[in-house]
Design an enzyme around this catalytic site. Sequence first.
Site, PDB file in Angstrom:
ATOM      1  N   ARG A  87       0.706  -1.398  -0.090  1.00  9.90           N
ATOM      2  CA  ARG A  87      -0.019  -0.047  -0.022  1.00  9.90           C
ATOM      3  C   ARG A  87       0.915   1.059   0.034  1.00  9.90           C
ATOM      4  NH1 ARG A  87      -3.002  -3.584  -0.685  1.00  9.90           N
ATOM      5  NH2 ARG A  87      -5.032  -4.250   0.351  1.00  9.90           N
ATOM      6  N   GLU A 119      -5.899   3.935   5.825  1.00 10.06           N
ATOM      7  CA  GLU A 119      -5.530   3.858   4.397  1.00 10.06           C
ATOM      8  C   GLU A 119      -5.946   5.271   3.632  1.00 10.06           C
ATOM      9  OE1 GLU A 119      -5.678  -0.177   2.508  1.00 10.06           O
ATOM     10  OE2 GLU A 119      -6.823   0.724   0.957  1.00 10.06           O
ATOM     11  N   SER A 150     -11.290  -0.566   2.695  1.00 14.05           N
ATOM     12  CA  SER A 150     -10.681  -0.909   3.923  1.00 14.05           C
ATOM     13  C   SER A 150     -10.125   0.534   4.493  1.00 14.05           C
ATOM     14  CB  SER A 150      -9.479  -1.594   3.690  1.00 14.05           C
ATOM     15  OG  SER A 150      -9.599  -2.664   2.965  1.00 14.05           O
TER      16      SER A 150
HETATM   17  P1  FAD Z   1      -9.009   8.978  -5.507  1.00 12.35           P
HETATM   18  O1  FAD Z   1      -9.882   8.550  -4.259  1.00 12.35           O
HETATM   19  O2  FAD Z   1      -9.478   9.967  -6.299  1.00 12.35           O
HETATM   20  O3  FAD Z   1      -7.663   9.497  -4.721  1.00 12.35           O
HETATM   21  C1  FAD Z   1      -6.674   8.895  -3.942  1.00 12.35           C
HETATM   22  C2  FAD Z   1      -5.469   9.489  -3.898  1.00 12.35           C
HETATM   23  O4  FAD Z   1      -4.720   9.641  -5.048  1.00 12.35           O
HETATM   24  C3  FAD Z   1      -5.340  11.110  -3.528  1.00 12.35           C
HETATM   25  O5  FAD Z   1      -4.571  11.487  -2.747  1.00 12.35           O
HETATM   26  C4  FAD Z   1      -5.504  11.644  -4.846  1.00 12.35           C
HETATM   27  O6  FAD Z   1      -4.876  13.062  -4.795  1.00 12.35           O
HETATM   28  C5  FAD Z   1      -4.226  10.503  -5.499  1.00 12.35           C
HETATM   29  N1  FAD Z   1      -4.657  10.574  -7.131  1.00 12.35           N
HETATM   30  C6  FAD Z   1      -5.614  10.321  -7.590  1.00 12.35           C
HETATM   31  N2  FAD Z   1      -5.233  10.233  -9.012  1.00 12.35           N
HETATM   32  C7  FAD Z   1      -4.269  10.597  -9.168  1.00 12.35           C
HETATM   33  C8  FAD Z   1      -3.506  10.835 -10.326  1.00 12.35           C
HETATM   34  N3  FAD Z   1      -3.790  10.857 -11.545  1.00 12.35           N
HETATM   35  N4  FAD Z   1      -1.960  11.377  -9.881  1.00 12.35           N
HETATM   36  C9  FAD Z   1      -1.865  11.741  -8.590  1.00 12.35           C
HETATM   37  N5  FAD Z   1      -2.464  11.625  -7.668  1.00 12.35           N
HETATM   38  C10 FAD Z   1      -3.702  11.125  -7.722  1.00 12.35           C
HETATM   39  N6  FAD Z   1      -7.875  -0.337  -2.883  1.00 12.35           N
HETATM   40  C11 FAD Z   1      -6.963  -1.292  -2.883  1.00 12.35           C
HETATM   41  O7  FAD Z   1      -5.849  -1.298  -2.802  1.00 12.35           O
HETATM   42  N7  FAD Z   1      -7.558  -2.539  -2.977  1.00 12.35           N
HETATM   43  C12 FAD Z   1      -8.675  -2.982  -3.078  1.00 12.35           C
HETATM   44  O8  FAD Z   1      -9.394  -4.043  -3.096  1.00 12.35           O
HETATM   45  C13 FAD Z   1      -9.610  -1.889  -2.775  1.00 12.35           C
HETATM   46  N8  FAD Z   1     -10.887  -2.172  -2.872  1.00 12.35           N
HETATM   47  C14 FAD Z   1     -11.946  -0.897  -2.562  1.00 12.35           C
HETATM   48  C15 FAD Z   1     -13.196  -1.304  -2.619  1.00 12.35           C
HETATM   49  C16 FAD Z   1     -14.362  -0.375  -2.274  1.00 12.35           C
HETATM   50  C17 FAD Z   1     -15.678  -0.668  -2.360  1.00 12.35           C
HETATM   51  C18 FAD Z   1     -13.820   1.095  -2.203  1.00 12.35           C
HETATM   52  C19 FAD Z   1     -14.790   2.202  -2.058  1.00 12.35           C
HETATM   53  C20 FAD Z   1     -12.341   1.377  -2.332  1.00 12.35           C
HETATM   54  C21 FAD Z   1     -11.570   0.304  -2.580  1.00 12.35           C
HETATM   55  N9  FAD Z   1      -9.939   0.432  -2.682  1.00 12.35           N
HETATM   56  C22 FAD Z   1      -9.154  -0.569  -2.731  1.00 12.35           C
HETATM   57  C23 FAD Z   1      -9.406   1.774  -2.500  1.00 12.35           C
HETATM   58  C24 FAD Z   1      -9.452   2.645  -3.832  1.00 12.35           C
HETATM   59  O9  FAD Z   1     -10.445   2.262  -4.641  1.00 12.35           O
HETATM   60  C25 FAD Z   1      -8.019   2.562  -4.533  1.00 12.35           C
HETATM   61  O10 FAD Z   1      -7.048   3.075  -3.577  1.00 12.35           O
HETATM   62  C26 FAD Z   1      -8.270   3.405  -5.789  1.00 12.35           C
HETATM   63  O11 FAD Z   1      -6.864   3.137  -6.596  1.00 12.35           O
HETATM   64  C27 FAD Z   1      -8.426   4.874  -5.689  1.00 12.35           C
HETATM   65  O12 FAD Z   1      -8.489   5.462  -6.753  1.00 12.35           O
HETATM   66  P2  FAD Z   1      -9.320   6.873  -7.228  1.00 12.35           P
HETATM   67  O13 FAD Z   1      -9.156   7.154  -8.469  1.00 12.35           O
HETATM   68  O14 FAD Z   1     -10.586   6.728  -6.567  1.00 12.35           O
HETATM   69  O15 FAD Z   1      -8.513   7.603  -6.193  1.00 12.35           O
HETATM   70  P1  NAP Z   2     -10.074 -11.423   3.773  1.00 13.92           P
HETATM   71  O1  NAP Z   2      -9.998 -12.315   2.709  1.00 13.92           O
HETATM   72  O2  NAP Z   2     -11.406 -11.669   4.676  1.00 13.92           O
HETATM   73  O3  NAP Z   2      -8.994 -11.422   4.719  1.00 13.92           O
HETATM   74  C1  NAP Z   2      -8.642 -10.590   5.495  1.00 13.92           C
HETATM   75  C2  NAP Z   2      -7.195  -9.916   5.459  1.00 13.92           C
HETATM   76  O4  NAP Z   2      -6.210 -11.301   5.458  1.00 13.92           O
HETATM   77  C3  NAP Z   2      -6.999  -9.246   4.224  1.00 13.92           C
HETATM   78  O5  NAP Z   2      -7.084  -8.026   4.528  1.00 13.92           O
HETATM   79  C4  NAP Z   2      -5.742 -10.005   3.486  1.00 13.92           C
HETATM   80  O6  NAP Z   2      -4.602  -8.930   3.615  1.00 13.92           O
HETATM   81  C5  NAP Z   2      -5.425 -11.023   4.349  1.00 13.92           C
HETATM   82  N1  NAP Z   2      -5.075 -12.170   3.916  1.00 13.92           N
HETATM   83  C6  NAP Z   2      -6.291 -13.237   3.710  1.00 13.92           C
HETATM   84  N2  NAP Z   2      -5.721 -14.391   2.874  1.00 13.92           N
HETATM   85  C7  NAP Z   2      -4.529 -14.184   2.814  1.00 13.92           C
HETATM   86  C8  NAP Z   2      -3.364 -14.837   2.314  1.00 13.92           C
HETATM   87  N3  NAP Z   2      -3.659 -16.047   1.626  1.00 13.92           N
HETATM   88  N4  NAP Z   2      -2.051 -14.511   2.350  1.00 13.92           N
HETATM   89  C9  NAP Z   2      -1.919 -13.263   2.557  1.00 13.92           C
HETATM   90  N5  NAP Z   2      -2.676 -12.499   3.385  1.00 13.92           N
HETATM   91  C10 NAP Z   2      -4.006 -12.825   3.438  1.00 13.92           C
HETATM   92  O7  NAP Z   2     -10.340 -10.000   3.025  1.00 13.92           O
HETATM   93  P2  NAP Z   2     -11.371  -9.224   2.267  1.00 13.92           P
HETATM   94  O8  NAP Z   2     -11.839  -8.044   3.032  1.00 13.92           O
HETATM   95  O9  NAP Z   2     -12.364 -10.165   1.781  1.00 13.92           O
HETATM   96  O10 NAP Z   2     -10.597  -8.708   1.036  1.00 13.92           O
HETATM   97  C11 NAP Z   2      -9.957  -9.371   0.021  1.00 13.92           C
HETATM   98  C12 NAP Z   2      -9.015  -8.852  -0.526  1.00 13.92           C
HETATM   99  O11 NAP Z   2      -9.371  -7.677  -1.379  1.00 13.92           O
HETATM  100  C13 NAP Z   2      -7.910  -8.522   0.284  1.00 13.92           C
HETATM  101  O12 NAP Z   2      -6.565  -8.849  -0.522  1.00 13.92           O
HETATM  102  C14 NAP Z   2      -8.194  -7.151   0.408  1.00 13.92           C
HETATM  103  O13 NAP Z   2      -6.712  -6.357   0.729  1.00 13.92           O
HETATM  104  C15 NAP Z   2      -8.632  -6.557  -0.771  1.00 13.92           C
HETATM  105  N6  NAP Z   2      -9.571  -5.506  -0.539  1.00 13.92           N
HETATM  106  C16 NAP Z   2      -8.903  -4.149  -0.542  1.00 13.92           C
HETATM  107  C17 NAP Z   2      -9.667  -3.141   0.140  1.00 13.92           C
HETATM  108  C18 NAP Z   2      -9.038  -1.572   0.244  1.00 13.92           C
HETATM  109  O14 NAP Z   2      -9.671  -0.696   0.248  1.00 13.92           O
HETATM  110  N7  NAP Z   2      -7.679  -1.661   0.395  1.00 13.92           N
HETATM  111  C19 NAP Z   2     -10.938  -3.335   0.046  1.00 13.92           C
HETATM  112  C20 NAP Z   2     -11.559  -4.409  -0.118  1.00 13.92           C
HETATM  113  C21 NAP Z   2     -11.105  -5.560  -0.380  1.00 13.92           C
HETATM  114  P3  NAP Z   2      -4.343  -8.060   2.238  1.00 13.92           P
HETATM  115  O15 NAP Z   2      -5.442  -7.050   2.657  1.00 13.92           O
HETATM  116  O16 NAP Z   2      -2.946  -7.512   2.481  1.00 13.92           O
HETATM  117  O17 NAP Z   2      -4.458  -8.740   1.113  1.00 13.92           O
END
Ligand code: FAD
Ligand code: NAP
Length: 341
Positions: A162, A327, A231
């Site tokens: 991240r 995050e 998250s």
């Molecule tokens: P924004 O929210 O618009 O911006 C986020 C940050 O990035 C801000 O600081 C903004 O200024 C900057 N930014 C955006 N675009 C640019 C650009 N072109 N240049 C420079 N800076 C920029 N994240 C995960 O990693 N894994 C997941 O599985 C995941 N699941 C999600 C599920 C849900 C339901 C939601 C709501 C979010 C989830 N996220 C997840 C978080 C999010 O979707 C990601 O971080 C995504 O990359 C954000 O994109 P955005 O375009 O909406 O960014």
């Molecule tokens: P999950 O499967 O319930 O697992 C809970 C946590 O355990 C996750 O956050 C994941 O870490 C970790 N995990 C699970 N299995 C793993 C493995 N085999 N090895 C290492 N780490 C493991 O999680 P969930 O909420 O349903 O999400 C599923 C995936 O989508 C995850 O990778 C999660 O990061 C991603 N997600 C991200 C966001 C976001 O906003 N960042 C939102 C929704 C879902 P990691 O998160 O490090 O993978």
Amino acid sequence: MSSISTSLIRFNTFGLPARCRQLVLARTQAELMAACMQHAVDDVPPLILGGGSNLLLLEDYLGTVIKVETKGITVSEDSEHYRLTVAAGESWHGLVEFCLQQNIAGLENLALIPGTVGAAPIQNIGAYGVEFAAVCDWVEYLDLNTGKLVRLSHDECQFSYRYSVFKGALRGRAVVLQVGIVLTKCWQPNLTYGPLQSLAGQATPQAVFDTVCRVRSEKLPAPEQMGNVGSFFENPVVSAEHFSQLQQRYANIVGYPQPSGEVKLAAGWLIDSLGLKGYSVGGAAVHQQQALVLVNRGNATSSDVLGLARLICQRVKAAFEVELVMEPRVYAARGEWSNVL
Ligand code: FAD
Ligand code: NAP
């Protein structure tokens, strides 16, 4: 100075009712660069906005918000790889679908992540055992300090969990314009995460995509139905010794060993184990299906969200001796806040 008149409620997936002084929709790279350079010298720095799915707007923003809406995907190939050049404003999930339709595999674990391609490198998006870093070839950005275009190689992006250089030395200075993605033609499924393991022996890119989409839709609230930013906290990483002490007190604690020898805790498990699922402060609540997600029940204010986040951090710290880190990126009236809790 013009009034704070433009609502951002539709442009942040938590649905917080902030407004801004001016909203610029940049549809071409030239428009994006011109808007960024024009506002780079403002008292309040421009807020670069993608899909608004990873940020919290605490207050009305006193500067200009520049929404990245640039489009374009080009594909080339050699005998071993596909190489894609993708504009920052493309939808990330749209790109995953596009690749599947073209029989280009490798992005399917990252299906249904909201937001734009340009934001993907910022926090090195990840899900189901795959991170953006695994497919990133290069990232091109506009440097707001110099006005120059810079192309960083994969290694120069300094990706980790991240994290990237765009959250470090280049924070607030780089506007991602386009990214290069490289995908091998020798596709191997990544089925390390529980919900994907049943596909072993029969995995196709489409099957992985379908499973990820199904599981995510069952577990995560759709932002259009219930505001959220995914998250809310990063998963904390603790020493093996710390983990072993926690195991003695909490027999079921979930931990994943890391290559460094440390252990990654599931922050959702920590919050759930404290009985906080469904707990609310004003209109902000811990989601019933996934404790790592905070939701807007309809009328949450930024104070509600911060109040709930602070309470969770305090309770987790008291029980597990672990500091949770938020995050999403947090913006107040005059720019980003780095330490809000
Ligand atoms: P924004 O929210 O618009 O911006 C986020 C940050 O990035 C801000 O600081 C903004 O200024 C900057 N930014 C955006 N675009 C640019 C650009 N072109 N240049 C420079 N800076 C920029 N994240 C995960 O990693 N894994 C997941 O599985 C995941 N699941 C999600 C599920 C849900 C339901 C939601 C709501 C979010 C989830 N996220 C997840 C978080 C999010 O979707 C990601 O971080 C995504 O990359 C954000 O994109 P955005 O375009 O909406 O960014
Ligand atoms: P999950 O499967 O319930 O697992 C809970 C946590 O355990 C996750 O956050 C994941 O870490 C970790 N995990 C699970 N299995 C793993 C493995 N085999 N090895 C290492 N780490 C493991 O999680 P969930 O909420 O349903 O999400 C599923 C995936 O989508 C995850 O990778 C999660 O990061 C991603 N997600 C991200 C966001 C976001 O906003 N960042 C939102 C929704 C879902 P990691 O998160 O490090 O993978």
